[in-house]
Write a protein that holds these residues in place. Sequence first.
Motif, PDB file in Angstrom:
ATOM      1  N   TRP A 165       0.846  -1.182   0.000  1.00  0.00           N
ATOM      2  CA  TRP A 165       0.000   0.000   0.000  1.00  0.00           C
ATOM      3  C   TRP A 165       0.891   1.245   0.000  1.00  0.00           C
ATOM      4  CZ3 TRP A 165      -5.515  -0.074   0.710  1.00  0.00           C
ATOM      5  CH2 TRP A 165      -6.054  -1.349   0.913  1.00  0.00           C
ATOM      6  N   LEU A 166       0.287   2.366  -0.322  1.00  0.00           N
ATOM      7  CA  LEU A 166       0.951   3.657  -0.181  1.00  0.00           C
ATOM      8  C   LEU A 166       0.373   4.333   1.061  1.00  0.00           C
ATOM      9  CD1 LEU A 166       1.029   4.832  -3.901  1.00  0.00           C
ATOM     10  CD2 LEU A 166       2.941   4.002  -2.529  1.00  0.00           C
ATOM     11  N   VAL A 167       1.212   4.485   2.073  1.00  0.00           N
ATOM     12  CA  VAL A 167       0.801   5.088   3.343  1.00  0.00           C
ATOM     13  C   VAL A 167       1.040   6.593   3.260  1.00  0.00           C
ATOM     14  CG1 VAL A 167       1.205   5.141   5.831  1.00  0.00           C
ATOM     15  CG2 VAL A 167       1.404   2.979   4.576  1.00  0.00           C
ATOM     16  N   GLY A 168      -0.014   7.366   3.520  1.00  0.00           N
ATOM     17  CA  GLY A 168       0.104   8.816   3.433  1.00  0.00           C
ATOM     18  C   GLY A 168       0.571   9.438   4.738  1.00  0.00           C
ATOM     19  N   ILE A 185       8.276   8.574  -3.281  1.00  0.00           N
ATOM     20  CA  ILE A 185       7.965   7.301  -2.644  1.00  0.00           C
ATOM     21  C   ILE A 185       9.117   6.915  -1.724  1.00  0.00           C
ATOM     22  CG2 ILE A 185       7.402   4.870  -2.989  1.00  0.00           C
ATOM     23  CD1 ILE A 185       5.253   6.767  -3.998  1.00  0.00           C
ATOM     24  N   GLU A 186       8.781   6.651  -0.464  1.00  0.00           N
ATOM     25  CA  GLU A 186       9.765   6.235   0.528  1.00  0.00           C
ATOM     26  C   GLU A 186       9.629   4.739   0.798  1.00  0.00           C
ATOM     27  OE1 GLU A 186       9.847  10.310   3.245  1.00  0.00           O
ATOM     28  OE2 GLU A 186       8.509   8.649   3.804  1.00  0.00           O
ATOM     29  N   VAL A 187      10.727   4.122   1.197  1.00  0.00           N
ATOM     30  CA  VAL A 187      10.696   2.706   1.564  1.00  0.00           C
ATOM     31  C   VAL A 187      11.559   2.499   2.802  1.00  0.00           C
ATOM     32  CG1 VAL A 187      10.227   1.814  -0.746  1.00  0.00           C
ATOM     33  CG2 VAL A 187      12.593   2.202  -0.055  1.00  0.00           C
ATOM     34  N   ALA A 229       7.075   5.700  14.262  1.00  0.00           N
ATOM     35  CA  ALA A 229       7.731   6.893  14.800  1.00  0.00           C
ATOM     36  C   ALA A 229       8.391   7.694  13.688  1.00  0.00           C
ATOM     37  CB  ALA A 229       8.768   6.488  15.848  1.00  0.00           C
ATOM     38  N   GLY A 230       8.995   6.987  12.721  1.00  0.00           N
ATOM     39  CA  GLY A 230       9.621   7.689  11.598  1.00  0.00           C
ATOM     40  C   GLY A 230       8.618   8.454  10.770  1.00  0.00           C
ATOM     41  N   ILE A 231       7.450   7.869  10.533  1.00  0.00           N
ATOM     42  CA  ILE A 231       6.409   8.562   9.765  1.00  0.00           C
ATOM     43  C   ILE A 231       5.835   9.724  10.573  1.00  0.00           C
ATOM     44  CG2 ILE A 231       4.134   8.282   8.712  1.00  0.00           C
ATOM     45  CD1 ILE A 231       6.524   7.064   7.174  1.00  0.00           C
ATOM     46  N   ALA A 238       5.069  12.875   1.238  1.00  0.00           N
ATOM     47  CA  ALA A 238       5.558  11.697   0.534  1.00  0.00           C
ATOM     48  C   ALA A 238       4.607  10.551   0.834  1.00  0.00           C
ATOM     49  CB  ALA A 238       6.984  11.359   0.979  1.00  0.00           C
ATOM     50  N   TYR A 239       4.757   9.462   0.089  1.00  0.00           N
ATOM     51  CA  TYR A 239       4.039   8.234   0.382  1.00  0.00           C
ATOM     52  C   TYR A 239       5.049   7.157   0.765  1.00  0.00           C
ATOM     53  CZ  TYR A 239      -0.161  10.185  -1.802  1.00  0.00           C
ATOM     54  OH  TYR A 239      -1.246  10.974  -2.114  1.00  0.00           O
TER      55      TYR A 239
END
Length: 324
Positions: A165-168, A185-187, A229-231, A238-239
């Motif tokens: 999924w793409l988390v907003g 897009i981040e991973v 925590a990072g998000i 970003a997603y």
Amino acid sequence: MDLDLRLVRYFVAVADELHFGRAAARLFISQPALSRQIRKLEDDIGVQLLVRDSRHVALTPRGERFLRQARHLLATAEQMLREPMTDRVRIAHVFELDTSRVVADAYLTKFPEVHLVESSMDSTRQLAALLGDQLDVAIIRVTARMKADHPAGWQHALLRLEPFWLVGRPDDPDRRSVSLHERQIEVFGDPPGSALYNAHGQYLSSLELHTGLSLRWLGNPGTFNNCHAGIARARDQAYLLEFDSYAQRYADKGIPIHHPEELQPVYPWSLAWREGHQPDTVLEFLRTAHEVARLRRWLHPERHDSAPLWVPPEDVSDTIALTP
């Protein structure tokens, strides 16, 4: 010449980690002592097994062959020293991703008398542990390199195609789908060239190449709480491309998650087990896993409209037909 199994175990640890410091910590010895023991092994057998300098460690071609033989040797030695335990099953989890956890819970519901021994390892380490008779079942992404390096001694079967999924961000609108090209897009993964680049990172690199995206690699904090925590600290738009296992937990915390519009990446998780006779406890674990996959429709993941399922080209032969 008598081959010292202790030195062989030391070599396998270094070959698994490709890092003397991590291998020494795993073996509970000092790094200088480990280096001396590896040199002694090379002197004893008269060949160089490892190439090392101040920046990296790599196997020589002879070292790669010796590693395959060493794993079989250590597995045989362990089997000779102990009777097989038929009341336990040894498995491992990849961080807090839920495929192995769901199967483990279903298995223990059916067989509460069995002792389930659980560890935490990535896919590559799980396969090494499986072939070394330290695990009975692995739940991993099977790569072409794994099959080339270990052409015999184990079997595998597809278990799940886990969607991404793409988390907003917390204040994003709730939309069913968004474009992969709408934002950066981040991973959560260790990038190519890093010491911890693994099967998951290789998957992400293949996706990056296929889509033309330039992913932002955030490293791999492992647990969901660290990822969350990072998000929560993020300030830009970003997603985050995230496994379903974690994405649903973001949604439970009120963070929007979205289907990718252009394609649906899915991660192929497989069961792996050693060839040969298996105790009934292991056979029942494999049967339970397949039953869970059927009931949860793990091979038929949800996606946005007609977005095609996608796996890296090397995984296609091991998956069901990926049709739009």
